[in-house]
Scaffold this active site. Structure first.
Site, PDB file in Angstrom:
ATOM      1  CB  SER A   7      -0.896  -0.149   1.301  1.00  0.00           C
ATOM      2  OG  SER A   7      -1.281   1.259   1.484  1.00  0.00           O
ATOM      3  CG  HIS A  32      -3.728  -1.729  -1.576  1.00  0.00           C
ATOM      4  ND1 HIS A  32      -4.956  -2.320  -2.090  1.00  0.00           N
ATOM      5  CD2 HIS A  32      -4.210  -0.895  -0.644  1.00  0.00           C
ATOM      6  CE1 HIS A  32      -5.892  -1.915  -1.126  1.00  0.00           C
ATOM      7  NE2 HIS A  32      -5.637  -0.987  -0.315  1.00  0.00           N
ATOM      8  CG  ASP A  34      -4.985   2.230   0.625  1.00  0.00           C
ATOM      9  OD1 ASP A  34      -5.906   1.651   0.661  1.00  0.00           O
ATOM     10  OD2 ASP A  34      -4.022   2.161   0.989  1.00  0.00           O
ATOM     11  CG  MET A  36      -8.441   7.041   2.257  1.00  0.00           C
ATOM     12  SD  MET A  36      -7.573   7.277   3.721  1.00  0.00           S
ATOM     13  CE  MET A  36      -6.603   5.460   3.979  1.00  0.00           C
ATOM     14  CG  HIS A  65      -8.928  -0.128  -0.522  1.00  0.00           C
ATOM     15  ND1 HIS A  65      -8.438  -0.235   0.675  1.00  0.00           N
ATOM     16  CD2 HIS A  65     -10.537  -0.041  -0.194  1.00  0.00           C
ATOM     17  CE1 HIS A  65      -9.399  -0.248   1.489  1.00  0.00           C
ATOM     18  NE2 HIS A  65     -10.523   0.014   0.877  1.00  0.00           N
ATOM     19  CG  MET A  67     -11.276   2.976   1.722  1.00  0.00           C
ATOM     20  SD  MET A  67      -9.623   3.257   2.919  1.00  0.00           S
ATOM     21  CE  MET A  67      -8.594   3.208   1.319  1.00  0.00           C
ATOM     22  CG  MET A 136     -11.420  -2.923   5.190  1.00  0.00           C
ATOM     23  SD  MET A 136      -9.984  -2.788   4.244  1.00  0.00           S
ATOM     24  CE  MET A 136      -9.193  -1.687   5.376  1.00  0.00           C
ATOM     25  CG  ASP A 174      -6.035  -3.151   3.254  1.00  0.00           C
ATOM     26  OD1 ASP A 174      -4.953  -2.719   3.581  1.00  0.00           O
ATOM     27  OD2 ASP A 174      -6.662  -2.134   2.379  1.00  0.00           O
TER      28      ASP A 174
HETATM   29  C1  DX5 Z   1      -6.281   1.411   5.410  1.00  0.00           C
HETATM   30  C2  DX5 Z   1      -5.672   1.273   4.198  1.00  0.00           C
HETATM   31  C3  DX5 Z   1      -4.723   0.226   4.257  1.00  0.00           C
HETATM   32  C4  DX5 Z   1      -3.452   0.706   4.760  1.00  0.00           C
HETATM   33  C5  DX5 Z   1      -2.872  -0.405   5.428  1.00  0.00           C
HETATM   34  O1  DX5 Z   1      -7.264   2.227   5.426  1.00  0.00           O
HETATM   35  O2  DX5 Z   1      -6.729   0.715   3.399  1.00  0.00           O
HETATM   36  O3  DX5 Z   1      -4.575  -0.152   2.682  1.00  0.00           O
HETATM   37  O4  DX5 Z   1      -2.681   1.540   3.986  1.00  0.00           O
HETATM   38  O5  DX5 Z   1      -1.803  -0.052   6.058  1.00  0.00           O
HETATM   39  P1  DX5 Z   1      -0.930  -1.130   7.025  1.00  0.00           P
HETATM   40  O6  DX5 Z   1      -0.439  -2.149   6.387  1.00  0.00           O
HETATM   41  O7  DX5 Z   1       0.164  -0.195   7.851  1.00  0.00           O
HETATM   42  O8  DX5 Z   1      -1.973  -1.588   8.193  1.00  0.00           O
HETATM   43 ZN    ZN Z   2      -6.336  -0.384   1.322  1.00  0.00          ZN
END
Ligand code: DX5
Ligand code: ZN
Length: 225
Positions: A7, A32, A34, A36, A65, A67, A136, A174
């Site tokens: 990620s 990956h 993310d 948001m 991903h 969110m 998750m 994740d």
């Molecule tokens: C959290 C993200 C993850 C995050 C995971 O909302 O979706 O992808 O980056 O980070 P680690 O591996 O540090 O838990």
């Molecule tokens: Zn993620």
């Protein structure tokens, strides 16, 4: 097959291309990404222009991903920016079936994500539509959180359901994936491992990716014995 999907949330954004490439050199086969929006989750990250720039430095599939609320509005722009997989949250999509079909219509592999509090059975109707289910194992919004162990049971259930129904979706996990948790996660049946802080916050991303993958594959081999 076990795959590592670092990620980039935990990467150094001033050297995003280099960090991403280093993780790929260490054995990562997916990146990956993310996304948001500050509404569905209490944090903000990047949008399509950053993804399009990163697209130029590596060929590996981008696992986007989302969110965010109102995902339908943004799916075309992320597809255009060059992502390959797009997953949306069950909790954020009122018309989940429509959204998953929209992702596929833009030439991307569709995935569905469940938060820690969301049971797997809420996905019954959409499992035949998805390329991957993302479980998750932390509440989404931040990197570096502690693994929530109830995710293991959900991974096992998905693996059983897939077998019983003859489906093909892949199982991704994740949040809180690191050296101490990865063996249990793989034994439960996860195949795509997202890891942020474990890869980018402990020295060389190349070495960290290599080490984490080695532990994951060792656990996968034990599972087959
Ligand atoms: C959290 C993200 C993850 C995050 C995971 O909302 O979706 O992808 O980056 O980070 P680690 O591996 O540090 O838990
Ligand atoms: Zn993620």
């Amino acid at each position: 097959m076990i795959e590592l999907a670092p990620s980039i949330l935990s990467a150094d954004f001033a050297r995003l291309g280099e960090d991403a490439q280093a993780a790929v050199e260490g054995g990562a086969t997916v990146l990956h990404v993310d996304i948001m929006d500050g509404h569905f989750v209490p944090n903000l990250t990047i949008g399509p222009p950053v993804v399009a720039s990163l697209r130029k430095v590596t060929q590996v599939p981008f696992d986007c991903h989302l969110m965010i609320e109102r995902a339908d509005k943004f799916i075309p722009a992320f597809a255009e920016a060059g992502v390959n997989w797009i997953s949306v949250h069950q909790e954020a999509c009122v018309h989940l079936d429509r959204t998953l079909r929209l992702i596929a219509s833009h030439g991307c592999k569709a995935g569905v994500v469940v938060n820690p509090a969301t049971p797997v059975h809420t996905l019954d109707e959409v499992l035949p539509l998805v390329h991957h289910v993302l479980v998750m194992s932390v509440n989404p919004g931040f990197g570096g959180q502690t693994f929530i162990h109830s995710a293991l049971k959900k991974i096992e259930s998905l693996s059983q359901i897939r077998r019983a129904r003859g489906l093909n979706f892949r199982i991704e996990v994740d949040g809180g994936v690191h050296y101490e948790t990865v063996a249990d996660i793989v034994r439960a049946g996860a195949e795509i491992l997202v890891a942020g802080s474990a890869i980018f916050e402990h020295g060389s991303p190349r070495e960290s990716a290599c080490k984490l993958l080695r532990s994951a594959r060792a656990a996968a081999n034990e599972r087959l014995l």
